[in-house]
Design a protein around this motif. Sequence first.
Motif, PDB file in Angstrom:
ATOM      1  N   MET A  87       0.841  -1.179   0.000  1.00  0.00           N
ATOM      2  CA  MET A  87       0.000   0.000   0.000  1.00  0.00           C
ATOM      3  C   MET A  87       0.885   1.240   0.000  1.00  0.00           C
ATOM      4  O   MET A  87       1.941   1.266   0.624  1.00  0.00           O
ATOM      5  N   ILE A  88       0.440   2.269  -0.663  1.00  0.00           N
ATOM      6  CA  ILE A  88       1.249   3.476  -0.845  1.00  0.00           C
ATOM      7  C   ILE A  88       1.646   4.121   0.489  1.00  0.00           C
ATOM      8  O   ILE A  88       2.754   4.632   0.625  1.00  0.00           O
ATOM      9  N   ASP A  89       0.768   4.073   1.468  1.00  0.00           N
ATOM     10  CA  ASP A  89       1.071   4.703   2.756  1.00  0.00           C
ATOM     11  C   ASP A  89       2.163   3.961   3.523  1.00  0.00           C
ATOM     12  O   ASP A  89       2.760   4.525   4.443  1.00  0.00           O
ATOM     13  N   ASP A  90       2.436   2.724   3.152  1.00  0.00           N
ATOM     14  CA  ASP A  90       3.458   1.931   3.824  1.00  0.00           C
ATOM     15  C   ASP A  90       4.830   2.033   3.161  1.00  0.00           C
ATOM     16  O   ASP A  90       5.809   1.544   3.706  1.00  0.00           O
ATOM     17  N   LEU A  91       4.892   2.655   1.992  1.00  0.00           N
ATOM     18  CA  LEU A  91       6.161   2.754   1.270  1.00  0.00           C
ATOM     19  C   LEU A  91       6.909   4.024   1.649  1.00  0.00           C
ATOM     20  O   LEU A  91       6.307   5.064   1.906  1.00  0.00           O
ATOM     21  N   ASP A  92       8.227   3.925   1.626  1.00  0.00           N
ATOM     22  CA  ASP A  92       9.085   5.082   1.836  1.00  0.00           C
ATOM     23  C   ASP A  92       9.209   5.779   0.477  1.00  0.00           C
ATOM     24  O   ASP A  92       9.914   5.302  -0.418  1.00  0.00           O
ATOM     25  N   LEU A  93       8.499   6.889   0.312  1.00  0.00           N
ATOM     26  CA  LEU A  93       8.469   7.568  -0.981  1.00  0.00           C
ATOM     27  C   LEU A  93       9.813   8.187  -1.343  1.00  0.00           C
ATOM     28  O   LEU A  93      10.134   8.307  -2.522  1.00  0.00           O
ATOM     29  N   ASP A  94      10.619   8.550  -0.343  1.00  0.00           N
ATOM     30  CA  ASP A  94      11.967   9.046  -0.639  1.00  0.00           C
ATOM     31  C   ASP A  94      12.816   7.926  -1.229  1.00  0.00           C
ATOM     32  O   ASP A  94      13.572   8.136  -2.174  1.00  0.00           O
ATOM     33  N   VAL A 145       1.733   2.156  -8.228  1.00  0.00           N
ATOM     34  CA  VAL A 145       2.029   1.349  -7.046  1.00  0.00           C
ATOM     35  C   VAL A 145       0.812   0.463  -6.781  1.00  0.00           C
ATOM     36  O   VAL A 145      -0.241   0.957  -6.384  1.00  0.00           O
ATOM     37  N   PRO A 146       0.922  -0.848  -7.053  1.00  0.00           N
ATOM     38  CA  PRO A 146      -0.206  -1.745  -6.806  1.00  0.00           C
ATOM     39  C   PRO A 146      -0.601  -1.737  -5.330  1.00  0.00           C
ATOM     40  O   PRO A 146       0.236  -1.486  -4.456  1.00  0.00           O
ATOM     41  N   LEU A 147      -1.846  -2.008  -5.064  1.00  0.00           N
ATOM     42  CA  LEU A 147      -2.350  -2.005  -3.693  1.00  0.00           C
ATOM     43  C   LEU A 147      -1.573  -2.971  -2.809  1.00  0.00           C
ATOM     44  O   LEU A 147      -1.310  -2.691  -1.643  1.00  0.00           O
ATOM     45  N   GLU A 148      -1.149  -4.098  -3.379  1.00  0.00           N
ATOM     46  CA  GLU A 148      -0.445  -5.117  -2.595  1.00  0.00           C
ATOM     47  C   GLU A 148       1.065  -4.867  -2.495  1.00  0.00           C
ATOM     48  O   GLU A 148       1.791  -5.698  -1.952  1.00  0.00           O
ATOM     49  N   ALA A 149       1.552  -3.714  -2.974  1.00  0.00           N
ATOM     50  CA  ALA A 149       2.982  -3.407  -2.936  1.00  0.00           C
ATOM     51  C   ALA A 149       3.512  -3.436  -1.511  1.00  0.00           C
ATOM     52  O   ALA A 149       2.918  -2.871  -0.606  1.00  0.00           O
ATOM     53  N   LYS A 150       4.626  -4.116  -1.344  1.00  0.00           N
ATOM     54  CA  LYS A 150       5.274  -4.217  -0.034  1.00  0.00           C
ATOM     55  C   LYS A 150       6.570  -3.401   0.016  1.00  0.00           C
ATOM     56  O   LYS A 150       6.967  -2.922   1.058  1.00  0.00           O
ATOM     57  N   THR A 151       7.249  -3.305  -1.144  1.00  0.00           N
ATOM     58  CA  THR A 151       8.510  -2.579  -1.212  1.00  0.00           C
ATOM     59  C   THR A 151       8.499  -1.668  -2.430  1.00  0.00           C
ATOM     60  O   THR A 151       7.653  -1.793  -3.313  1.00  0.00           O
ATOM     61  N   SER A 152       9.484  -0.795  -2.507  1.00  0.00           N
ATOM     62  CA  SER A 152       9.611   0.113  -3.645  1.00  0.00           C
ATOM     63  C   SER A 152       9.784  -0.649  -4.955  1.00  0.00           C
ATOM     64  O   SER A 152       9.384  -0.170  -6.014  1.00  0.00           O
ATOM     65  N   ASP A 153      10.372  -1.835  -4.886  1.00  0.00           N
ATOM     66  CA  ASP A 153      10.569  -2.641  -6.093  1.00  0.00           C
ATOM     67  C   ASP A 153       9.253  -3.082  -6.728  1.00  0.00           C
ATOM     68  O   ASP A 153       9.226  -3.451  -7.896  1.00  0.00           O
ATOM     69  N   ASP A 154       8.171  -3.038  -5.964  1.00  0.00           N
ATOM     70  CA  ASP A 154       6.867  -3.441  -6.490  1.00  0.00           C
ATOM     71  C   ASP A 154       6.218  -2.352  -7.344  1.00  0.00           C
ATOM     72  O   ASP A 154       5.227  -2.605  -8.023  1.00  0.00           O
ATOM     73  N   ALA A 155       6.765  -1.151  -7.311  1.00  0.00           N
ATOM     74  CA  ALA A 155       6.223  -0.054  -8.113  1.00  0.00           C
ATOM     75  C   ALA A 155       6.608  -0.252  -9.576  1.00  0.00           C
ATOM     76  O   ALA A 155       7.681  -0.769  -9.883  1.00  0.00           O
ATOM     77  N   GLU A 156       5.712   0.157 -10.462  1.00  0.00           N
ATOM     78  CA  GLU A 156       5.975   0.060 -11.902  1.00  0.00           C
ATOM     79  C   GLU A 156       6.093   1.454 -12.494  1.00  0.00           C
ATOM     80  O   GLU A 156       5.304   2.336 -12.158  1.00  0.00           O
ATOM     81  N   LEU A 157       7.053   1.628 -13.365  1.00  0.00           N
ATOM     82  CA  LEU A 157       7.225   2.875 -14.083  1.00  0.00           C
ATOM     83  C   LEU A 157       7.150   2.571 -15.564  1.00  0.00           C
ATOM     84  O   LEU A 157       7.772   1.614 -16.035  1.00  0.00           O
ATOM     85  N   PHE A 158       6.390   3.348 -16.268  1.00  0.00           N
ATOM     86  CA  PHE A 158       6.375   3.207 -17.718  1.00  0.00           C
ATOM     87  C   PHE A 158       6.039   4.531 -18.360  1.00  0.00           C
ATOM     88  O   PHE A 158       5.589   5.465 -17.702  1.00  0.00           O
ATOM     89  N   ILE A 159       6.299   4.598 -19.643  1.00  0.00           N
ATOM     90  CA  ILE A 159       6.061   5.815 -20.410  1.00  0.00           C
ATOM     91  C   ILE A 159       4.904   5.553 -21.356  1.00  0.00           C
ATOM     92  O   ILE A 159       4.894   4.574 -22.094  1.00  0.00           O
ATOM     93  N   SER A 160       3.947   6.440 -21.309  1.00  0.00           N
ATOM     94  CA  SER A 160       2.813   6.385 -22.224  1.00  0.00           C
ATOM     95  C   SER A 160       2.966   7.562 -23.184  1.00  0.00           C
ATOM     96  O   SER A 160       3.776   8.456 -22.943  1.00  0.00           O
ATOM     97  N   HIS A 161       2.182   7.569 -24.243  1.00  0.00           N
ATOM     98  CA  HIS A 161       2.306   8.652 -25.215  1.00  0.00           C
ATOM     99  C   HIS A 161       0.935   9.121 -25.677  1.00  0.00           C
ATOM    100  O   HIS A 161       0.001   8.330 -25.799  1.00  0.00           O
ATOM    101  N   THR A 162       0.850  10.398 -25.934  1.00  0.00           N
ATOM    102  CA  THR A 162      -0.341  11.022 -26.485  1.00  0.00           C
ATOM    103  C   THR A 162       0.096  12.134 -27.428  1.00  0.00           C
ATOM    104  O   THR A 162       1.284  12.479 -27.489  1.00  0.00           O
TER     105      THR A 162
END
Length: 126
Positions: A1-8, A72-89
């Motif tokens: 969950m996002i509130d449990d992750l260290d955003l820094d 950041v998926p709801l079930e994320a436990k660590t920063s590694d669980d976050a996904e980054l991608f580039i979309s285009h418009t």
Amino acid sequence: MIDDLDLDELRKMRRIGYYFRYPLHRNNFHDLKIKDRICGHYTAKPLYGRLTPKGHVDKSAGFNGDVAVLYVPLEAKTSDDAELFISHTDPKNIQLATGKRNWKKINEIAVKSIIKRLDEHESPAR
């Protein structure tokens, strides 16, 4: 969950910090709801078209239509669980006639991109 992750810590990850160079805060993230169910949290930002020779963002280039999406998926436990991608418009979708960023459109692009990515992950391999 996002509130449990260290955003820094999340921003310090090279793949994320490259696009999100400013400190991340909980209020930068939006709930991702699919069928009235929260599936995670996301933030997005439009990207400029180029960097200066020193590696800084060249704002004079304008937005190129790319949108960095951090999910950041709801079930994320660590920063590694976050996904980054580039979309285009189309770059015209990024700004309003006033010159301000069109956050409504930017966030719509982010949500569509995340849902597409989730659908791809859930589809059986062909």
